[in-house]
Design an enzyme around this catalytic site. Structure first.
Site, mmCIF file in Angstrom:
data_model
loop_
_atom_site.group_PDB
_atom_site.id
_atom_site.type_symbol
_atom_site.label_atom_id
_atom_site.label_comp_id
_atom_site.label_asym_id
_atom_site.label_seq_id
_atom_site.Cartn_x
_atom_site.Cartn_y
_atom_site.Cartn_z
ATOM 1 N N ASP A 99 27.941 -23.163 8.763
ATOM 2 C CA ASP A 99 28.590 -23.778 9.912
ATOM 3 C C ASP A 99 29.940 -24.300 9.422
ATOM 4 O O ASP A 99 30.001 -25.087 8.486
ATOM 5 C CB ASP A 99 27.711 -24.948 10.402
ATOM 6 C CG ASP A 99 27.827 -25.169 11.892
ATOM 7 O OD1 ASP A 99 28.960 -25.283 12.376
ATOM 8 O OD2 ASP A 99 26.772 -25.253 12.564
ATOM 9 N N ASP A 195 32.290 -24.125 14.654
ATOM 10 C CA ASP A 195 31.996 -25.203 15.602
ATOM 11 C C ASP A 195 33.143 -25.365 16.609
ATOM 12 O O ASP A 195 34.319 -25.328 16.234
ATOM 13 C CB ASP A 195 31.827 -26.494 14.791
ATOM 14 C CG ASP A 195 31.256 -27.637 15.601
ATOM 15 O OD1 ASP A 195 30.143 -27.480 16.120
ATOM 16 O OD2 ASP A 195 31.931 -28.682 15.712
ATOM 17 N N GLU A 258 31.416 -20.753 18.465
ATOM 18 C CA GLU A 258 30.709 -21.538 19.485
ATOM 19 C C GLU A 258 31.668 -21.755 20.651
ATOM 20 O O GLU A 258 32.714 -22.391 20.488
ATOM 21 C CB GLU A 258 30.272 -22.903 18.939
ATOM 22 C CG GLU A 258 29.458 -23.682 19.977
ATOM 23 C CD GLU A 258 29.446 -25.194 19.799
ATOM 24 O OE1 GLU A 258 28.571 -25.836 20.396
ATOM 25 O OE2 GLU A 258 30.308 -25.728 19.089
ATOM 26 N N HIS A 319 20.651 -26.262 18.825
ATOM 27 C CA HIS A 319 20.400 -27.678 18.561
ATOM 28 C C HIS A 319 21.116 -28.615 19.541
ATOM 29 O O HIS A 319 21.070 -29.831 19.360
ATOM 30 C CB HIS A 319 20.823 -27.997 17.124
ATOM 31 C CG HIS A 319 22.307 -27.827 16.915
ATOM 32 N ND1 HIS A 319 22.899 -26.580 16.828
ATOM 33 C CD2 HIS A 319 23.306 -28.723 16.830
ATOM 34 C CE1 HIS A 319 24.206 -26.746 16.677
ATOM 35 N NE2 HIS A 319 24.481 -28.031 16.668
ATOM 36 N N ASP A 320 21.814 -28.059 20.516
ATOM 37 C CA ASP A 320 22.520 -28.890 21.502
ATOM 38 C C ASP A 320 21.930 -28.790 22.908
ATOM 39 O O ASP A 320 22.437 -29.423 23.832
ATOM 40 C CB ASP A 320 24.000 -28.477 21.585
ATOM 41 C CG ASP A 320 24.750 -28.725 20.290
ATOM 42 O OD1 ASP A 320 24.467 -29.744 19.628
ATOM 43 O OD2 ASP A 320 25.616 -27.895 19.938
HETATM 44 C C1 GLC Z 1 29.178 -28.653 18.357
HETATM 45 C C2 GLC Z 1 27.864 -28.837 17.643
HETATM 46 C C3 GLC Z 1 27.321 -30.181 18.025
HETATM 47 C C4 GLC Z 1 28.280 -31.240 17.540
HETATM 48 C C5 GLC Z 1 29.676 -31.000 18.097
HETATM 49 C C6 GLC Z 1 30.704 -31.806 17.372
HETATM 50 O O1 GLC Z 1 29.028 -28.582 19.733
HETATM 51 O O2 GLC Z 1 26.997 -27.774 17.919
HETATM 52 O O3 GLC Z 1 26.040 -30.382 17.512
HETATM 53 O O4 GLC Z 1 27.846 -32.511 17.902
HETATM 54 O O5 GLC Z 1 30.068 -29.656 17.978
HETATM 55 O O6 GLC Z 1 30.932 -31.273 16.094
#
Ligand code: GLC
Ligand code: CA
Length: 520
Positions: A99, A195, A258, A319-320
Protein backbone atom coordinates in the site's frame (compact mmCIF):
# COMPACT_ATOMS: atom_id res chain seq x y z
CA UNK A 1 -5.03 -19.53 -23.99
CA UNK A 2 -4.77 -15.74 -24.24
CA UNK A 3 -1.41 -14.50 -22.91
CA UNK A 4 -2.00 -12.54 -19.69
CA UNK A 5 0.17 -11.05 -16.97
CA UNK A 6 -0.11 -12.35 -13.39
CA UNK A 7 -2.02 -9.25 -12.31
CA UNK A 8 -4.53 -9.84 -15.10
CA UNK A 9 -5.44 -13.47 -14.50
CA UNK A 10 -4.65 -13.46 -10.80
CA UNK A 11 -6.88 -13.12 -7.77
CA UNK A 12 -5.67 -10.52 -5.27
CA UNK A 13 -6.30 -11.04 -1.55
CA UNK A 14 -6.35 -8.01 0.73
CA UNK A 15 -4.77 -8.54 4.13
CA UNK A 16 -5.45 -6.02 6.90
CA UNK A 17 -2.35 -6.94 8.89
CA UNK A 18 -3.61 -5.89 12.33
CA UNK A 19 -6.33 -8.51 12.07
CA UNK A 20 -4.91 -11.44 10.13
CA UNK A 21 -2.61 -13.34 12.51
CA UNK A 22 -0.81 -12.29 15.67
CA UNK A 23 2.49 -14.09 16.29
CA UNK A 24 3.62 -12.58 19.61
CA UNK A 25 0.53 -12.35 21.79
CA UNK A 26 0.10 -8.57 21.78
CA UNK A 27 -3.34 -8.91 20.22
CA UNK A 28 -2.31 -7.25 16.96
CA UNK A 29 -1.57 -9.13 13.76
CA UNK A 30 1.93 -8.84 12.33
CA UNK A 31 4.21 -9.83 9.44
CA UNK A 32 5.39 -13.08 11.05
CA UNK A 33 1.73 -13.96 11.49
CA UNK A 34 1.03 -13.48 7.79
CA UNK A 35 3.98 -15.75 6.97
CA UNK A 36 2.45 -18.48 9.16
CA UNK A 37 -0.77 -18.34 7.15
CA UNK A 38 0.60 -18.31 3.60
CA UNK A 39 -0.24 -21.96 2.99
CA UNK A 40 -3.86 -21.19 3.75
CA UNK A 41 -3.77 -18.63 0.93
CA UNK A 42 -2.10 -21.10 -1.41
CA UNK A 43 -4.88 -23.58 -0.72
CA UNK A 44 -7.47 -20.88 -1.27
CA UNK A 45 -5.88 -20.40 -4.68
CA UNK A 46 -5.20 -16.68 -4.67
CA UNK A 47 -2.23 -15.30 -6.59
CA UNK A 48 -1.25 -12.12 -4.80
CA UNK A 49 -1.46 -10.45 -1.40
CA UNK A 50 -2.10 -6.76 -0.98
CA UNK A 51 -1.10 -5.85 2.56
CA UNK A 52 -2.35 -2.49 3.90
CA UNK A 53 0.29 -0.22 5.54
CA UNK A 54 2.79 -1.62 8.04
CA UNK A 55 5.26 1.30 7.89
CA UNK A 56 6.39 3.18 11.02
CA UNK A 57 3.37 5.17 12.11
CA UNK A 58 1.79 6.77 15.19
CA UNK A 59 -1.30 4.77 14.07
CA UNK A 60 -3.68 7.72 14.26
CA UNK A 61 -5.33 6.18 11.17
CA UNK A 62 -3.93 2.68 11.76
CA UNK A 63 -0.95 3.00 9.47
CA UNK A 64 -2.39 5.34 6.85
CA UNK A 65 -0.42 8.04 8.67
CA UNK A 66 3.07 7.10 7.52
CA UNK A 67 6.08 8.45 9.43
CA UNK A 68 8.70 6.65 7.31
CA UNK A 69 8.01 5.27 3.84
CA UNK A 70 10.96 2.88 3.94
CA UNK A 71 10.62 1.08 7.25
CA UNK A 72 8.53 -1.38 9.23
CA UNK A 73 6.63 -0.39 12.36
CA UNK A 74 7.90 -2.47 15.33
CA UNK A 75 4.29 -3.42 16.02
CA UNK A 76 4.34 -5.40 12.77
CA UNK A 77 7.93 -6.65 12.96
CA UNK A 78 11.31 -5.85 11.46
CA UNK A 79 12.79 -5.45 8.00
CA UNK A 80 14.11 -8.97 8.41
CA UNK A 81 10.56 -10.20 9.02
CA UNK A 82 9.52 -8.36 5.90
CA UNK A 83 12.24 -9.96 3.79
CA UNK A 84 11.31 -13.38 5.14
CA UNK A 85 7.67 -12.77 4.36
CA UNK A 86 8.48 -11.62 0.84
CA UNK A 87 10.64 -14.67 0.34
CA UNK A 88 7.88 -16.91 1.69
CA UNK A 89 5.43 -15.28 -0.69
CA UNK A 90 7.65 -15.60 -3.74
CA UNK A 91 8.74 -19.14 -2.99
CA UNK A 92 5.08 -20.15 -3.07
CA UNK A 93 4.62 -18.51 -6.44
CA UNK A 94 2.58 -15.65 -4.97
CA UNK A 95 3.06 -11.90 -5.48
CA UNK A 96 3.16 -9.05 -2.99
CA UNK A 97 1.46 -5.68 -3.46
CA UNK A 98 2.18 -2.93 -0.95
CA UNK A 99 0.00 0.00 0.00
CA UNK A 100 1.53 3.31 -1.05
CA UNK A 101 0.16 6.38 0.75
CA UNK A 102 1.42 9.37 -1.23
CA UNK A 103 -1.38 11.90 -0.62
CA UNK A 104 -0.41 12.58 2.97
CA UNK A 105 2.14 11.69 5.63
CA UNK A 106 1.90 11.48 9.39
CA UNK A 107 2.34 14.81 11.18
CA UNK A 108 5.29 13.01 12.80
CA UNK A 109 7.05 12.39 9.48
CA UNK A 110 10.42 14.22 9.49
CA UNK A 111 9.32 16.07 6.32
CA UNK A 112 6.36 17.59 8.12
CA UNK A 113 8.31 18.32 11.30
CA UNK A 114 10.68 20.33 9.14
CA UNK A 115 7.92 21.89 7.11
CA UNK A 116 6.07 23.20 10.15
CA UNK A 117 9.25 24.36 11.93
CA UNK A 118 9.25 27.73 10.15
CA UNK A 119 7.85 29.51 7.11
CA UNK A 120 11.23 29.63 5.40
CA UNK A 121 12.15 26.00 5.97
CA UNK A 122 13.16 24.39 2.65
CA UNK A 123 10.41 21.79 3.14
CA UNK A 124 7.72 24.42 3.80
CA UNK A 125 6.17 23.94 0.37
CA UNK A 126 6.21 20.15 0.62
CA UNK A 127 2.79 20.56 2.26
CA UNK A 128 -0.20 22.86 1.67
CA UNK A 129 0.11 25.97 3.84
CA UNK A 130 -2.25 28.98 3.64
CA UNK A 131 -2.94 32.14 5.59
CA UNK A 132 -6.70 31.58 5.37
CA UNK A 133 -8.65 28.33 5.24
CA UNK A 134 -11.22 27.74 2.50
CA UNK A 135 -14.30 25.49 2.84
CA UNK A 136 -12.63 22.20 2.01
CA UNK A 137 -13.68 19.52 4.49
CA UNK A 138 -11.78 16.64 6.00
CA UNK A 139 -13.10 13.23 4.95
CA UNK A 140 -13.12 12.38 8.64
CA UNK A 141 -15.30 15.35 9.60
CA UNK A 142 -14.87 19.07 10.13
CA UNK A 143 -12.70 21.59 8.32
CA UNK A 144 -9.75 20.19 6.40
CA UNK A 145 -7.61 23.08 7.67
CA UNK A 146 -5.63 23.07 10.90
CA UNK A 147 -4.07 26.14 12.45
CA UNK A 148 -0.39 25.81 13.32
CA UNK A 149 0.59 28.09 16.17
CA UNK A 150 4.33 27.86 15.69
CA UNK A 151 4.49 29.05 12.10
CA UNK A 152 1.23 31.00 12.05
CA UNK A 153 -0.53 29.38 9.07
CA UNK A 154 -3.09 26.70 8.30
CA UNK A 155 -2.22 23.38 6.68
CA UNK A 156 -4.59 21.17 4.74
CA UNK A 157 -5.43 17.57 5.59
CA UNK A 158 -7.88 15.50 3.52
CA UNK A 159 -8.17 13.13 6.49
CA UNK A 160 -7.07 13.58 10.13
CA UNK A 161 -5.13 16.62 11.26
CA UNK A 162 -2.39 14.09 12.02
CA UNK A 163 -2.31 13.37 8.24
CA UNK A 164 -1.14 16.57 6.48
CA UNK A 165 -1.46 16.48 2.68
CA UNK A 166 1.71 16.61 0.62
CA UNK A 167 2.05 19.22 -2.12
CA UNK A 168 2.21 17.17 -5.31
CA UNK A 169 2.82 20.29 -7.40
CA UNK A 170 6.30 20.30 -5.85
CA UNK A 171 8.72 18.20 -7.96
CA UNK A 172 10.80 17.41 -4.87
CA UNK A 173 7.80 15.69 -3.28
CA UNK A 174 7.36 13.60 -6.40
CA UNK A 175 11.03 12.63 -6.38
CA UNK A 176 10.92 11.67 -2.71
CA UNK A 177 7.90 9.38 -3.11
CA UNK A 178 9.26 7.85 -6.31
CA UNK A 179 12.43 7.05 -4.40
CA UNK A 180 10.37 5.27 -1.75
CA UNK A 181 8.67 3.30 -4.52
CA UNK A 182 12.06 2.25 -5.89
CA UNK A 183 13.20 1.24 -2.40
CA UNK A 184 10.46 -1.42 -2.28
CA UNK A 185 10.62 -2.35 -5.96
CA UNK A 186 14.36 -2.98 -5.58
CA UNK A 187 13.55 -5.21 -2.62
CA UNK A 188 11.31 -7.23 -4.88
CA UNK A 189 7.73 -6.16 -4.26
CA UNK A 190 5.43 -6.72 -7.21
CA UNK A 191 3.41 -3.54 -7.17
CA UNK A 192 1.46 -0.94 -5.26
CA UNK A 193 -2.11 -0.15 -4.39
CA UNK A 194 -2.06 3.63 -4.29
CA UNK A 195 -4.13 5.17 -1.50
CA UNK A 196 -6.65 7.90 -2.49
CA UNK A 197 -4.88 8.46 -5.78
CA UNK A 198 -7.68 10.73 -7.05
CA UNK A 199 -7.14 13.20 -4.23
CA UNK A 200 -3.44 13.79 -4.77
CA UNK A 201 -3.57 17.20 -6.47
CA UNK A 202 -5.73 20.15 -5.42
CA UNK A 203 -6.80 23.32 -7.19
CA UNK A 204 -3.80 25.67 -7.32
CA UNK A 205 -6.05 28.64 -6.53
CA UNK A 206 -7.65 26.90 -3.54
CA UNK A 207 -11.15 27.87 -4.69
CA UNK A 208 -14.07 27.08 -2.39
CA UNK A 209 -16.14 24.02 -3.23
CA UNK A 210 -19.80 24.60 -4.19
CA UNK A 211 -22.44 23.45 -1.71
CA UNK A 212 -23.94 20.00 -2.26
CA UNK A 213 -27.65 20.53 -2.93
CA UNK A 214 -28.53 17.00 -1.85
CA UNK A 215 -26.74 17.21 1.51
CA UNK A 216 -28.96 16.26 4.44
CA UNK A 217 -28.33 16.76 8.14
CA UNK A 218 -26.91 13.61 9.67
CA UNK A 219 -24.66 12.83 6.69
CA UNK A 220 -20.88 13.04 7.12
CA UNK A 221 -19.79 16.69 7.12
CA UNK A 222 -17.54 16.07 4.09
CA UNK A 223 -20.73 15.67 2.04
CA UNK A 224 -21.73 19.30 2.65
CA UNK A 225 -19.80 20.42 -0.40
CA UNK A 226 -19.10 18.91 -3.80
CA UNK A 227 -15.41 18.04 -4.05
CA UNK A 228 -14.87 20.04 -7.23
CA UNK A 229 -11.59 21.68 -6.29
CA UNK A 230 -9.95 19.24 -3.87
CA UNK A 231 -10.30 15.99 -5.80
CA UNK A 232 -9.85 14.55 -9.30
CA UNK A 233 -8.01 17.56 -10.72
CA UNK A 234 -6.86 17.31 -14.35
CA UNK A 235 -3.20 17.50 -13.30
CA UNK A 236 -3.46 14.30 -11.27
CA UNK A 237 -3.14 12.21 -14.43
CA UNK A 238 0.33 13.58 -15.04
CA UNK A 239 1.36 12.43 -11.56
CA UNK A 240 -0.16 8.99 -12.09
CA UNK A 241 1.69 8.47 -15.35
CA UNK A 242 4.95 9.54 -13.69
CA UNK A 243 4.33 6.89 -11.01
CA UNK A 244 3.61 4.37 -13.70
CA UNK A 245 6.87 5.27 -15.43
CA UNK A 246 8.76 4.53 -12.19
CA UNK A 247 7.06 1.17 -12.03
CA UNK A 248 7.66 0.38 -15.68
CA UNK A 249 11.40 0.46 -15.10
CA UNK A 250 10.85 -2.92 -13.44
CA UNK A 251 9.43 -5.94 -15.25
CA UNK A 252 6.00 -7.33 -14.49
CA UNK A 253 4.80 -4.95 -11.75
CA UNK A 254 1.35 -3.54 -11.16
CA UNK A 255 -0.04 -0.15 -10.20
CA UNK A 256 -3.52 -0.18 -8.69
CA UNK A 257 -5.42 2.99 -7.82
CA UNK A 258 -7.96 3.49 -5.07
CA UNK A 259 -10.61 5.66 -6.74
CA UNK A 260 -14.15 6.45 -5.65
CA UNK A 261 -15.50 8.32 -8.68
CA UNK A 262 -18.35 7.98 -11.17
CA UNK A 263 -17.67 5.81 -14.22
CA UNK A 264 -16.32 8.29 -16.80
CA UNK A 265 -13.91 9.94 -14.35
CA UNK A 266 -12.83 6.53 -13.06
CA UNK A 267 -11.92 5.35 -16.54
CA UNK A 268 -9.58 8.34 -16.99
CA UNK A 269 -7.27 6.68 -14.43
CA UNK A 270 -6.25 4.07 -16.99
CA UNK A 271 -4.43 7.04 -18.48
CA UNK A 272 -4.13 8.35 -21.97
CA UNK A 273 -2.72 5.47 -24.04
CA UNK A 274 -3.13 3.33 -20.91
CA UNK A 275 -0.15 4.99 -19.23
CA UNK A 276 -1.97 5.42 -15.88
CA UNK A 277 -2.82 2.73 -13.37
CA UNK A 278 -3.25 -0.76 -14.85
CA UNK A 279 -6.12 -1.35 -12.44
CA UNK A 280 -8.18 1.59 -11.23
CA UNK A 281 -10.16 -0.23 -8.55
CA UNK A 282 -13.72 -0.85 -9.69
CA UNK A 283 -16.02 -0.45 -6.69
CA UNK A 284 -19.31 -1.03 -8.56
CA UNK A 285 -20.12 -4.09 -6.45
CA UNK A 286 -19.53 -2.11 -3.26
CA UNK A 287 -21.88 0.64 -4.28
CA UNK A 288 -24.62 -0.90 -6.39
CA UNK A 289 -27.89 -1.84 -4.66
CA UNK A 290 -28.34 -5.60 -4.52
CA UNK A 291 -31.04 -6.14 -7.14
CA UNK A 292 -30.90 -7.64 -10.60
CA UNK A 293 -31.63 -4.46 -12.59
CA UNK A 294 -29.11 -2.32 -10.76
CA UNK A 295 -26.41 -5.00 -10.92
CA UNK A 296 -27.01 -5.74 -14.60
CA UNK A 297 -26.84 -2.03 -15.38
CA UNK A 298 -23.65 -1.52 -13.36
CA UNK A 299 -21.94 -4.50 -14.98
CA UNK A 300 -22.91 -3.46 -18.52
CA UNK A 301 -22.09 0.18 -18.00
CA UNK A 302 -18.69 -0.60 -16.56
CA UNK A 303 -17.83 -2.81 -19.49
CA UNK A 304 -19.00 -0.42 -22.13
CA UNK A 305 -17.14 2.45 -20.47
CA UNK A 306 -13.79 0.60 -20.47
CA UNK A 307 -11.30 2.29 -22.79
CA UNK A 308 -9.93 0.14 -25.63
CA UNK A 309 -7.35 -2.28 -24.27
CA UNK A 310 -8.13 -1.48 -20.63
CA UNK A 311 -8.18 -4.48 -18.30
CA UNK A 312 -11.31 -4.84 -16.11
CA UNK A 313 -11.29 -5.58 -12.39
CA UNK A 314 -13.88 -6.28 -9.68
CA UNK A 315 -13.86 -5.77 -5.92
CA UNK A 316 -16.46 -7.08 -3.45
CA UNK A 317 -15.10 -5.80 -0.15
CA UNK A 318 -12.34 -3.84 1.54
CA UNK A 319 -11.29 -2.40 4.88
CA UNK A 320 -13.32 0.79 4.37
CA UNK A 321 -16.75 -0.69 3.62
CA UNK A 322 -19.28 -2.91 5.34
CA UNK A 323 -18.65 -6.59 4.68
CA UNK A 324 -20.56 -8.21 1.85
CA UNK A 325 -22.26 -10.67 4.21
CA UNK A 326 -23.67 -7.73 6.15
CA UNK A 327 -24.58 -5.70 3.09
CA UNK A 328 -26.53 -8.45 1.32
CA UNK A 329 -27.29 -10.88 4.13
CA UNK A 330 -25.44 -14.02 5.19
CA UNK A 331 -27.71 -16.28 3.10
CA UNK A 332 -26.53 -14.54 -0.08
CA UNK A 333 -22.76 -14.72 0.36
CA UNK A 334 -22.47 -17.72 -1.95
CA UNK A 335 -24.31 -15.90 -4.66
CA UNK A 336 -22.06 -12.88 -4.20
CA UNK A 337 -19.00 -15.13 -4.49
CA UNK A 338 -20.23 -16.62 -7.75
CA UNK A 339 -21.04 -13.19 -9.14
CA UNK A 340 -17.62 -11.81 -8.26
CA UNK A 341 -15.65 -14.80 -9.49
CA UNK A 342 -17.44 -15.12 -12.82
CA UNK A 343 -16.80 -11.55 -13.96
CA UNK A 344 -13.98 -10.61 -16.34
CA UNK A 345 -10.52 -9.48 -15.37
CA UNK A 346 -8.74 -9.18 -12.04
CA UNK A 347 -10.59 -10.05 -8.84
CA UNK A 348 -9.80 -8.61 -5.41
CA UNK A 349 -11.02 -10.37 -2.26
CA UNK A 350 -11.08 -8.96 1.24
CA UNK A 351 -9.74 -11.26 3.98
CA UNK A 352 -12.50 -13.11 5.81
CA UNK A 353 -15.12 -12.67 3.11
CA UNK A 354 -14.21 -16.16 1.91
CA UNK A 355 -15.54 -17.57 5.19
CA UNK A 356 -18.57 -15.29 5.24
CA UNK A 357 -17.40 -12.98 8.03
CA UNK A 358 -19.96 -10.33 8.93
CA UNK A 359 -19.54 -6.88 10.42
CA UNK A 360 -18.97 -7.14 14.15
CA UNK A 361 -20.83 -4.76 16.46
CA UNK A 362 -18.33 -2.52 18.26
CA UNK A 363 -19.71 -0.86 21.41
CA UNK A 364 -18.97 2.89 21.56
CA UNK A 365 -16.54 2.54 24.47
CA UNK A 366 -14.11 0.37 22.50
CA UNK A 367 -14.26 2.15 19.13
CA UNK A 368 -10.83 2.39 17.51
CA UNK A 369 -11.48 4.00 14.13
CA UNK A 370 -10.88 7.77 14.13
CA UNK A 371 -13.60 8.21 11.50
CA UNK A 372 -16.18 6.87 13.98
CA UNK A 373 -14.68 8.83 16.88
CA UNK A 374 -14.91 12.10 14.94
CA UNK A 375 -18.45 11.59 13.70
CA UNK A 376 -20.00 9.00 16.01
CA UNK A 377 -23.20 7.12 15.33
CA UNK A 378 -23.76 7.99 11.66
CA UNK A 379 -22.35 4.78 10.24
CA UNK A 380 -18.92 5.90 9.05
CA UNK A 381 -16.95 3.64 11.42
CA UNK A 382 -14.81 0.92 9.86
CA UNK A 383 -13.95 -1.20 12.91
CA UNK A 384 -16.85 -3.61 12.24
CA UNK A 385 -15.24 -4.88 9.01
CA UNK A 386 -11.72 -4.96 10.45
CA UNK A 387 -12.11 -7.57 13.19
CA UNK A 388 -9.68 -10.48 13.68
CA UNK A 389 -9.75 -13.45 11.33
CA UNK A 390 -11.16 -16.50 13.13
CA UNK A 391 -8.93 -19.47 12.33
CA UNK A 392 -10.22 -22.19 14.65
CA UNK A 393 -12.68 -22.96 17.43
CA UNK A 394 -10.35 -22.19 20.34
CA UNK A 395 -11.37 -19.32 22.67
CA UNK A 396 -9.31 -16.69 20.82
CA UNK A 397 -9.91 -18.32 17.44
CA UNK A 398 -6.23 -19.01 16.83
CA UNK A 399 -5.73 -15.31 16.04
CA UNK A 400 -3.81 -14.40 19.18
CA UNK A 401 -2.91 -15.61 22.65
CA UNK A 402 -3.44 -12.11 24.04
CA UNK A 403 -6.28 -9.62 23.99
CA UNK A 404 -7.39 -8.96 20.41
CA UNK A 405 -7.25 -5.24 19.47
CA UNK A 406 -10.83 -5.52 18.20
CA UNK A 407 -13.27 -8.18 19.41
CA UNK A 408 -13.83 -11.38 17.50
CA UNK A 409 -17.29 -11.89 16.06
CA UNK A 410 -19.77 -13.63 18.41
CA UNK A 411 -20.06 -16.43 15.88
CA UNK A 412 -16.34 -17.28 15.75
CA UNK A 413 -16.81 -20.66 17.42
CA UNK A 414 -18.85 -21.85 14.47
CA UNK A 415 -17.66 -19.52 11.73
CA UNK A 416 -13.93 -20.10 11.37
CA UNK A 417 -11.45 -21.52 8.89
CA UNK A 418 -11.03 -24.90 10.63
CA UNK A 419 -14.79 -25.44 10.93
CA UNK A 420 -15.41 -24.50 7.33
CA UNK A 421 -13.09 -27.03 5.82
CA UNK A 422 -15.85 -29.38 4.62
CA UNK A 423 -16.76 -29.62 0.95
CA UNK A 424 -20.05 -27.81 1.28
CA UNK A 425 -18.69 -24.75 3.06
CA UNK A 426 -18.56 -21.23 1.71
CA UNK A 427 -14.77 -21.45 1.99
CA UNK A 428 -14.76 -24.43 -0.31
CA UNK A 429 -17.05 -22.65 -2.74
CA UNK A 430 -14.46 -19.87 -2.91
CA UNK A 431 -11.72 -22.44 -3.53
CA UNK A 432 -13.79 -24.10 -6.24
CA UNK A 433 -14.65 -20.85 -7.99
CA UNK A 434 -11.07 -19.59 -7.89
CA UNK A 435 -9.87 -22.92 -9.30
CA UNK A 436 -12.53 -22.68 -11.98
CA UNK A 437 -11.00 -19.42 -13.22
CA UNK A 438 -7.80 -21.38 -13.80
CA UNK A 439 -9.38 -24.41 -15.46
CA UNK A 440 -11.77 -22.25 -17.51
CA UNK A 441 -9.78 -19.17 -18.52
CA UNK A 442 -12.85 -17.92 -20.38
CA UNK A 443 -13.96 -16.69 -16.95
CA UNK A 444 -10.94 -14.39 -16.87
CA UNK A 445 -10.40 -13.36 -20.46
CA UNK A 446 -13.67 -14.19 -22.20
CA UNK A 447 -16.00 -11.59 -23.59
CA UNK A 448 -18.91 -10.56 -21.42
CA UNK A 449 -22.22 -10.87 -23.30
CA UNK A 450 -25.96 -10.87 -22.88
CA UNK A 451 -26.10 -9.26 -19.46
CA UNK A 452 -29.75 -9.47 -18.45
CA UNK A 453 -32.05 -8.98 -15.50
CA UNK A 454 -35.17 -11.06 -15.86
CA UNK A 455 -37.35 -10.87 -12.79
CA UNK A 456 -35.06 -11.97 -10.01
CA UNK A 457 -32.47 -13.64 -12.18
CA UNK A 458 -29.26 -11.92 -13.14
CA UNK A 459 -27.62 -13.66 -16.07
CA UNK A 460 -24.70 -13.14 -18.41
CA UNK A 461 -22.50 -15.13 -20.73
CA UNK A 462 -18.79 -15.43 -21.14
CA UNK A 463 -17.43 -16.34 -24.58
CA UNK A 464 -13.87 -17.24 -25.50
CA UNK A 465 -11.07 -19.76 -25.10
CA UNK A 466 -13.16 -22.25 -27.07
CA UNK A 467 -16.20 -22.25 -24.80
CA UNK A 468 -19.33 -20.40 -23.86
CA UNK A 469 -20.57 -20.18 -20.29
CA UNK A 470 -23.84 -18.83 -18.98
CA UNK A 471 -24.03 -17.61 -15.41
CA UNK A 472 -27.48 -17.64 -13.79
CA UNK A 473 -27.90 -16.00 -10.40
CA UNK A 474 -31.25 -16.20 -8.62
CA UNK A 475 -31.38 -13.15 -6.38
CA UNK A 476 -34.98 -13.80 -5.40
CA UNK A 477 -36.49 -15.60 -2.43
CA UNK A 478 -38.27 -18.27 -4.48
CA UNK A 479 -36.88 -21.12 -6.61
CA UNK A 480 -36.97 -20.71 -10.38
CA UNK A 481 -37.25 -23.33 -13.11
CA UNK A 482 -34.07 -23.97 -15.06
CA UNK A 483 -33.87 -25.03 -18.65
CA UNK A 484 -31.52 -27.92 -18.07
CA UNK A 485 -31.12 -28.85 -21.70
CA UNK A 486 -29.00 -25.82 -22.49
CA UNK A 487 -25.77 -27.35 -21.26
CA UNK A 488 -23.73 -28.86 -18.49
CA UNK A 489 -23.67 -27.32 -15.02
CA UNK A 490 -20.01 -26.86 -14.10
CA UNK A 491 -20.49 -25.02 -10.81
CA UNK A 492 -23.28 -24.39 -8.34
CA UNK A 493 -23.38 -22.23 -5.23
CA UNK A 494 -24.26 -25.33 -3.22
CA UNK A 495 -24.83 -29.02 -3.98
CA UNK A 496 -28.42 -28.69 -2.79
CA UNK A 497 -29.40 -25.65 -4.76
CA UNK A 498 -30.74 -27.71 -7.66
CA UNK A 499 -33.76 -29.92 -7.24
CA UNK A 500 -35.56 -32.11 -9.71
CA UNK A 501 -39.31 -31.67 -9.79
CA UNK A 502 -41.79 -34.52 -10.49
CA UNK A 503 -42.25 -33.14 -14.02
CA UNK A 504 -38.49 -33.47 -14.66
CA UNK A 505 -38.07 -29.74 -14.42
CA UNK A 506 -34.97 -28.62 -12.57
CA UNK A 507 -35.27 -25.78 -10.09
CA UNK A 508 -32.63 -23.34 -9.00
CA UNK A 509 -33.13 -22.47 -5.34
CA UNK A 510 -33.53 -19.05 -3.78
CA UNK A 511 -30.27 -17.12 -3.45
CA UNK A 512 -28.51 -19.73 -5.57
CA UNK A 513 -26.55 -19.64 -8.77
CA UNK A 514 -25.04 -21.89 -11.41
CA UNK A 515 -22.46 -21.69 -14.16
CA UNK A 516 -23.54 -23.62 -17.24
CA UNK A 517 -21.31 -24.60 -20.11
CA UNK A 518 -23.46 -24.05 -23.17
CA UNK A 519 -23.61 -26.64 -25.91
CA UNK A 520 -21.87 -25.42 -29.01
C1 GLC B 1 -7.95 5.28 2.08
C2 GLC B 1 -7.78 4.07 2.96
C3 GLC B 1 -8.43 4.37 4.28
C4 GLC B 1 -7.70 5.53 4.91
C5 GLC B 1 -7.69 6.74 3.98
C6 GLC B 1 -6.69 7.76 4.42
O1 GLC B 1 -9.28 5.53 1.76
O2 GLC B 1 -8.28 2.93 2.33
O3 GLC B 1 -8.43 3.26 5.11
O4 GLC B 1 -8.28 5.88 6.13
O5 GLC B 1 -7.34 6.39 2.67
O6 GLC B 1 -5.39 7.32 4.15
CA1 CA C 1 1.59 -8.99 17.16
Amino acid sequence: MQETAWWQHGVIYEVYPRSFQDSNGDGIGDLKGILQRLDYLVKLGVDALWITPFYPSPMADFGYDVADYCGIDPLFGTMQDFDQLLQGIHSRGLKLILDLVPNHTSDQHPWFLESRSSRDNPKRNWYLWRDEPNNWQSNFGGSGWEWDDVSGQYYYHSFLKQQPDLNWRNPLVRMAIFEAMRFWLDRGVDGFRVDVIWLMIKDDQFRDNPPNPSYRAGQPSSHRFLSVFNSDQPEVHGVVSEMRAVLDQYPDRVLIGEIYLPMPQLMAYYGEDLDGTQLPFNFQLLQTPWNTEALARAISEYHSALPAGAWPNWVLGNHDNARIATRVGAHRVRLAAMLLLSLPGTITLYYGDEIGMTNVFIPPEIVQDPAEKNEPGIGVGRDPERTPMPWDSSPLAGFTTGRPWLPLGDDHASLNVAKLDDVESILNLYRTLIALRKSHPVLVTGELRSVAAINNVLSYERHGEGERLRILLNLGDAPIPLESSIGEIIAATSPHCLSEQPNKLIQLGAAAGVIVRLRT
